[in-house]
Write a protein that holds these residues in place. Structure first.
Motif, PDB file in Angstrom:
ATOM      1  N   ASN A  26      -1.677  -9.612   0.420  1.00  0.00           N
ATOM      2  CA  ASN A  26      -0.706  -9.669   1.515  1.00  0.00           C
ATOM      3  C   ASN A  26      -0.073  -8.293   1.691  1.00  0.00           C
ATOM      4  O   ASN A  26       0.366  -7.677   0.707  1.00  0.00           O
ATOM      5  N   TYR A  45      11.754  -5.636   5.008  1.00  0.00           N
ATOM      6  CA  TYR A  45      11.589  -5.948   3.578  1.00  0.00           C
ATOM      7  C   TYR A  45      10.969  -4.762   2.840  1.00  0.00           C
ATOM      8  O   TYR A  45      11.419  -4.385   1.753  1.00  0.00           O
ATOM      9  N   ILE A  79       1.941 -15.004   5.172  1.00  0.00           N
ATOM     10  CA  ILE A  79       1.691 -14.805   3.739  1.00  0.00           C
ATOM     11  C   ILE A  79       0.637 -15.810   3.299  1.00  0.00           C
ATOM     12  O   ILE A  79       0.691 -16.985   3.666  1.00  0.00           O
ATOM     13  N   THR A  93       4.966   0.020   3.331  1.00  0.00           N
ATOM     14  CA  THR A  93       4.257  -1.263   3.223  1.00  0.00           C
ATOM     15  C   THR A  93       4.338  -1.754   1.783  1.00  0.00           C
ATOM     16  O   THR A  93       4.229  -0.963   0.838  1.00  0.00           O
ATOM     17  N   ILE A 142       2.929  -6.306   3.668  1.00  0.00           N
ATOM     18  CA  ILE A 142       4.187  -6.601   4.360  1.00  0.00           C
ATOM     19  C   ILE A 142       4.857  -5.290   4.744  1.00  0.00           C
ATOM     20  O   ILE A 142       5.064  -4.409   3.898  1.00  0.00           O
ATOM     21  N   SER A 143       5.220  -5.151   6.012  1.00  0.00           N
ATOM     22  CA  SER A 143       5.948  -3.971   6.473  1.00  0.00           C
ATOM     23  C   SER A 143       7.299  -4.421   7.037  1.00  0.00           C
ATOM     24  O   SER A 143       7.705  -5.572   6.866  1.00  0.00           O
ATOM     25  N   VAL A 155       9.539 -12.220   7.060  1.00  0.00           N
ATOM     26  CA  VAL A 155       8.486 -11.481   6.357  1.00  0.00           C
ATOM     27  C   VAL A 155       7.188 -11.494   7.153  1.00  0.00           C
ATOM     28  O   VAL A 155       6.521 -10.476   7.314  1.00  0.00           O
ATOM     29  N   GLY A 156       6.819 -12.661   7.650  1.00  0.00           N
ATOM     30  CA  GLY A 156       5.587 -12.799   8.413  1.00  0.00           C
ATOM     31  C   GLY A 156       4.561 -13.640   7.691  1.00  0.00           C
ATOM     32  O   GLY A 156       4.884 -14.365   6.739  1.00  0.00           O
ATOM     33  N   TRP A 193      11.730 -16.553  -0.185  1.00  0.00           N
ATOM     34  CA  TRP A 193      11.352 -16.618   1.219  1.00  0.00           C
ATOM     35  C   TRP A 193      11.092 -18.074   1.612  1.00  0.00           C
ATOM     36  O   TRP A 193      10.351 -18.787   0.950  1.00  0.00           O
TER      37      TRP A 193
END
Length: 336
Positions: free
Chosen positions: A240, A246, A297, A254, A242-243, A294-295, A271
């Motif tokens: 995963n 966070y 995952i 990232t 994540i940008s 976060v988006g 989360w």
């Protein structure tokens, strides 16, 4: 013998630089896998080593000797292709023996080499059959047998399992790995399947657009990817990434966290998210979760973790297993 050294090797087709410039050392007896997406140059690089393509620049050194201009037959290498390339009118015995007959070897010596190869590959009972009477896996073993009898200093495999179904691929993967342990001969293996790379290799070479992104053991690449490309390519399911806010809070552009390095709960966690897809595989469950703030995952959970589409779950990442990358996509050392 079986060491191979690529020194500033490049390949250009017209205006296209397929291999810009590569330095790589392959040690005697190593099982080295070239892995990367389609079009990354891995098969071209293998063909440059084999002599099936001419290099545009640099040197190919085999066993300490410059082989850059040597013909394929003079390099002491044997290549196994994706297509079996067997002679349909010949028996298994004659298919395996063919390169030795072409070399003018005495019949007694040919018979011994064919028998030895057939025993190693469990083909003894099939020597009088024709290729059409064999399964896909058996045909691939015949192609490998034809390479073994030449006693090369290195074997070159170009996606040899691509034509097989999933179960046969697993079996052949094990057989090739066992063959390497028996023969102790250098093997270079090209695949786009990172699972094959992780399970078979002593050393993995990750290629992208003709460049080497990273070289290392499977665990080295898994634990310490050098950049975002390697991080996203090695591992299944993939890491995963994540940008956003966070990642910035962790002093990175990232953040990477693998699906197996997060914990899952139906009651509390860092989360909160909603399950979009649940893939129940028996031994594992892969959950695709849209986590608030976060988006998307992906989470690896136990095989009997009972959630479904639309359920609310809570995710907590293991911060000790997080990877940080800068705005150029390069890994940030843990102490930084």
């Amino acid at each position: 013998m079986g060491s191979i050294s690529l020194q500033k090797v490049s390949k250009v087709f017209g205006e296209a630089k397929v291999i810009p410039s590569i330095d790589l050392d392959i040690n005697n007896g190593e099982f080295v896998v070239f892995v990367g997406p389609s079009g990354c140059g891995k098969s071209t690089l293998l063909r440059l080593i084999a002599g099936l393509e001419d290099v545009s620049g640099g040197k190919v050194v085999i066993d300490g000797k410059d082989a850059t201009d040597a013909a394929p037959s003079e390099r002491g290498l044997a290549m196994v292709f994706q297509s079996y390339a067997l002679y349909p009118h010949m028996s298994v015995r004659n298919n395996i023996a063919f390169p030795l007959k072409m070399a003018g070897m005495p019949k007694e010596e040919i018979d011994k080499k064919v028998s030895d190869a057939a025993r190693v590959l469990n083909l003894t009972d099939y020597l009088e059959r024709k290729p059409r009477q064999l399964s896909g896996g058996q045909r691939q073993r015949v192609a490998i047998g034809r390479a073994i009898v030449r006693q090369p200093s290195a074997f070159l495999f170009d996606e040899p399992l691509s034509n097989l179904d999933a179960a046969l691929r697993v079996n052949m993967r094990l057989e090739i790995s066992e063959l390497h342990q028996q023969l102790k001969t250098t093997m270079i293996y090209v695949t786009h399947d990172q699972v094959e790379a992780m399970t078979m290799a002593d050393k993995i070479v990750v290629l992208n657009r003709g460049n080497i992104e990273q070289v290392g053991s499977p665990l080295e690449l898994y634990r310490s990817p050098r950049n975002l490309f390697v991080a996203g390519f090695i591992g299944s399911p993939k890491m995963n990434l994540i940008s956003g806010d966070y990642a910035r809070a962790q002093n990175a552009a990232t953040i990477g966290i693998r699906p197996e390095h997060v914990s899952l709960s139906t009651s509390d966690g860092d989360w909160r998210g909603t399950v979009t897809v649940a893939e129940h595989l028996g031994s594992d469950t892969f959950l695709h979760v849209n986590a608030d703030g976060v988006g998307p995952i992906t989470v690896r959970a136990g095989g009997e973790f009972g959630v479904k589409h639309g359920d609310t779950v809570f995710i907590t990442p293991d911060k000790s297993r997080m990877h940080r990358f800068d705005d150029k996509g390069l890994a940030i050392p843990a102490a930084a």
